[in-house]
Enzyme design. Structure first.
Site, PDB file in Angstrom:
ATOM      1  N   HIS A 195      -6.434  -1.317  -8.174  1.00  0.00           N
ATOM      2  CA  HIS A 195      -5.675  -2.357  -8.881  1.00  0.00           C
ATOM      3  C   HIS A 195      -6.549  -3.252  -9.747  1.00  0.00           C
ATOM      4  O   HIS A 195      -7.013  -4.296  -9.287  1.00  0.00           O
ATOM      5  CB  HIS A 195      -4.876  -3.184  -7.876  1.00  0.00           C
ATOM      6  CG  HIS A 195      -3.759  -2.407  -7.262  1.00  0.00           C
ATOM      7  ND1 HIS A 195      -2.508  -2.329  -7.828  1.00  0.00           N
ATOM      8  CD2 HIS A 195      -3.738  -1.589  -6.187  1.00  0.00           C
ATOM      9  CE1 HIS A 195      -1.742  -1.527  -7.112  1.00  0.00           C
ATOM     10  NE2 HIS A 195      -2.467  -1.060  -6.105  1.00  0.00           N
ATOM     11  N   GLU A 224      -5.629  -5.235 -11.896  1.00  0.00           N
ATOM     12  CA  GLU A 224      -4.980  -6.541 -12.070  1.00  0.00           C
ATOM     13  C   GLU A 224      -5.261  -7.469 -10.891  1.00  0.00           C
ATOM     14  O   GLU A 224      -4.896  -8.651 -10.927  1.00  0.00           O
ATOM     15  CB  GLU A 224      -3.463  -6.369 -12.248  1.00  0.00           C
ATOM     16  CG  GLU A 224      -2.655  -6.111 -10.981  1.00  0.00           C
ATOM     17  CD  GLU A 224      -2.774  -4.689 -10.446  1.00  0.00           C
ATOM     18  OE1 GLU A 224      -3.563  -3.909 -10.989  1.00  0.00           O
ATOM     19  OE2 GLU A 224      -2.076  -4.365  -9.448  1.00  0.00           O
ATOM     20  N   CYS A 229      -2.315   3.217  -9.776  1.00  0.00           N
ATOM     21  CA  CYS A 229      -1.942   3.526  -8.393  1.00  0.00           C
ATOM     22  C   CYS A 229      -0.830   4.573  -8.286  1.00  0.00           C
ATOM     23  O   CYS A 229      -1.092   5.743  -8.455  1.00  0.00           O
ATOM     24  CB  CYS A 229      -1.654   2.254  -7.619  1.00  0.00           C
ATOM     25  SG  CYS A 229      -2.106   2.433  -5.894  1.00  0.00           S
TER      26      CYS A 229
HETATM   27  N1  LIG Z   1      -0.046   0.470  -4.893  1.00  0.00           N
HETATM   28  C1  LIG Z   1       0.568   1.605  -5.124  1.00  0.00           C
HETATM   29  O1  LIG Z   1       1.015   1.901  -6.229  1.00  0.00           O
HETATM   30  C2  LIG Z   1       0.748   2.533  -3.959  1.00  0.00           C
HETATM   31  C3  LIG Z   1       1.100   3.950  -4.323  1.00  0.00           C
HETATM   32  C4  LIG Z   1       1.710   4.749  -3.188  1.00  0.00           C
HETATM   33  N2  LIG Z   1       2.933   4.150  -2.714  1.00  0.00           N
HETATM   34  C5  LIG Z   1       0.704   4.895  -2.072  1.00  0.00           C
HETATM   35  O2  LIG Z   1       0.886   4.354  -1.025  1.00  0.00           O
HETATM   36  O3  LIG Z   1      -0.282   5.567  -2.231  1.00  0.00           O
END
Ligand SMILES: NC(=O)CC[C@H](N)C(=O)O
Length: 372
Positions: free
Chosen positions: A343, A345, A257
């Protein structure tokens, strides 16, 4: 608490639109970027996910609190969302292994939460009009005062938040006698990532957001990891420099992410703020290497530029989001680096993408064999 006796509360959006609801019992005001999550389960994992730091969460599940809280179902210490907006708040809960009530947990963390909101109308509104800042409050009489306070809330675009949630000191996770050692950069790491790595035989040292390559390398790791996290990836120049150095040395590197965005930025690919992010637990992804589909857990408001990624001859797009065809995964050609925008996880969410942790461990093992 009796439904009828609850105080009126409001949500004021940056464009002046107001929605009303009722306070669940904690009085006050909270600000942040408003976003919604469409997951039907996993509220406690969502509320403790550091990626949500600075955001007001609207849950589209009509019932929040009905299964209580469990001390083990947290993704970090404490609540990370700035405030909660929901439809029905359950003051009673029922579940064999719950440790307590959601309202008590909110009170402990002093979280402003508003229920009885027409969340379907609110979500449609922010879906159509895009991500924006908002203020929620139980002080509903001074609208102008709330507007003034809202005007001072910084925009998510350009905002560095990783330093606010990162660990202050390095720490270890897993079995110190494990075969594999991983150095992880914590720019908002979720616990379940560490659990997934440890479960696969890794001992992890977690470093603060401003750690250098030398810091991470001093653990003599077999692989490197850059975590998820809140805010805009663009200001995270230290993390980008670190990623560039790891890639340059062709050491095994996995990013999730925010970590994925940092890796892309380190290779000269820009990121942009999406009209509305992806937040939920049923987002469809296609793995372009295998042709297989995955249902995934997502939470992001930024994404990497697709044209620039396609034009970059060192990078291959490995995954795409099937709803809007945004880039969902990349790998660096002829290097041991790969990353995903979603994600694997889960926590909450489906486990379709857990194979990415296996892939990372396999990459590490192969590199280790070559070196020894
Ligand atoms: N879940 C995250 O790592 C989000 C990454 C970043 N803050 C976004 O909003 O895209």
């Amino acid at each position: 608490m009796k439904y009828q006796t609850r105080k009126k509360a409001l949500i004021l959006l940056a464009d002046g639109t107001i929605f009303y609801g009722k306070s669940v019992g904690i009085e006050g005001t909270a600000t942040g970027e408003i976003c919604f999550n469409t997951g039907m389960t996993g509220y406690q994992e969502i509320f403790t996910d550091p990626s949500y730091f600075g955001q007001l969460m609207v849950t589209t599940n009509a019932h929040i609190g009905n299964y209580g809280v469990n001390d083990l179902e947290v993704e970090s210490e404490g609540i990370k969302i700035a405030g909660l907006i929901c439809r029905n708040f359950s003051f009673v809960h029922s579940r064999v292994d719950s440790d307590g009530n959601l309202l008590d947990w909110f009170k402990k963390h002093n979280l402003v939460a508003i229920s009885d909101v027409d969340t379907r109308a609110l979500v449609s509104y922010i879906r159509d009009n895009g991500a924006m800042n908002a203020i929620i409050s139980t002080n509903i009489d001074d609208i102008q005062g709330l507007k003034n306070q809202l005007a001072n809330v910084p925009s998510m675009q350009g905002l560095e938040l990783a330093s606010k949630v990162s660990t202050k000191e390095p720490y270890y996770f897993g079995d110190e006698n494990a075969d594999i050692k991983i150095s992880a950069l914590d720019i908002g790491i979720k616990k379940n990532i560490l659990r997934n790595l440890a479960k696969r035989g890794a001992y992890i040292k977690v470093f603060p957001y401003n750690a250098t390559f030398q810091d991470l390398a001093s653990f003599n790791p077999d692989g490197y990891f850059i975590s998820n996290g809140p805010g805009d990836p663009e200001p995270l120049v230290n993390a980008q420099k670190l990623a560039a150095e790891i890639i340059e040395k062709d050491l095994p590197l996995f990013g999730i992410c925010l970590g994925h965005q940092v890796i892309a930025l380190s290779q000269g690919i820009s990121t942009y703020k999406m009209h509305n992010g992806h937040r939920g637990i049923n987002h469809p992804i296609k793995n372009l290497l295998t042709g297989k589909g995955e249902i995934t857990s997502q939470n992001h408001g930024f994404a990497i530029n697709k044209e620039e990624t396609e034009a970059n001859e060192n990078i291959e797009i490995t995954h795409v989001h099937l709803n809007d065809h945004t880039v969902a995964g990349i790998r660096i050609k002829n290097k041991n680096t790969f990353s995903v925008q979603y994600h694997p996880e889960a926590s909450p969410g489906p486990h379709d993408a857990e194979y990415l942790f296996d892939q990372f461990i396999d990459t590490i093992k192969k590199t280790k064999e070559l070196v020894s």
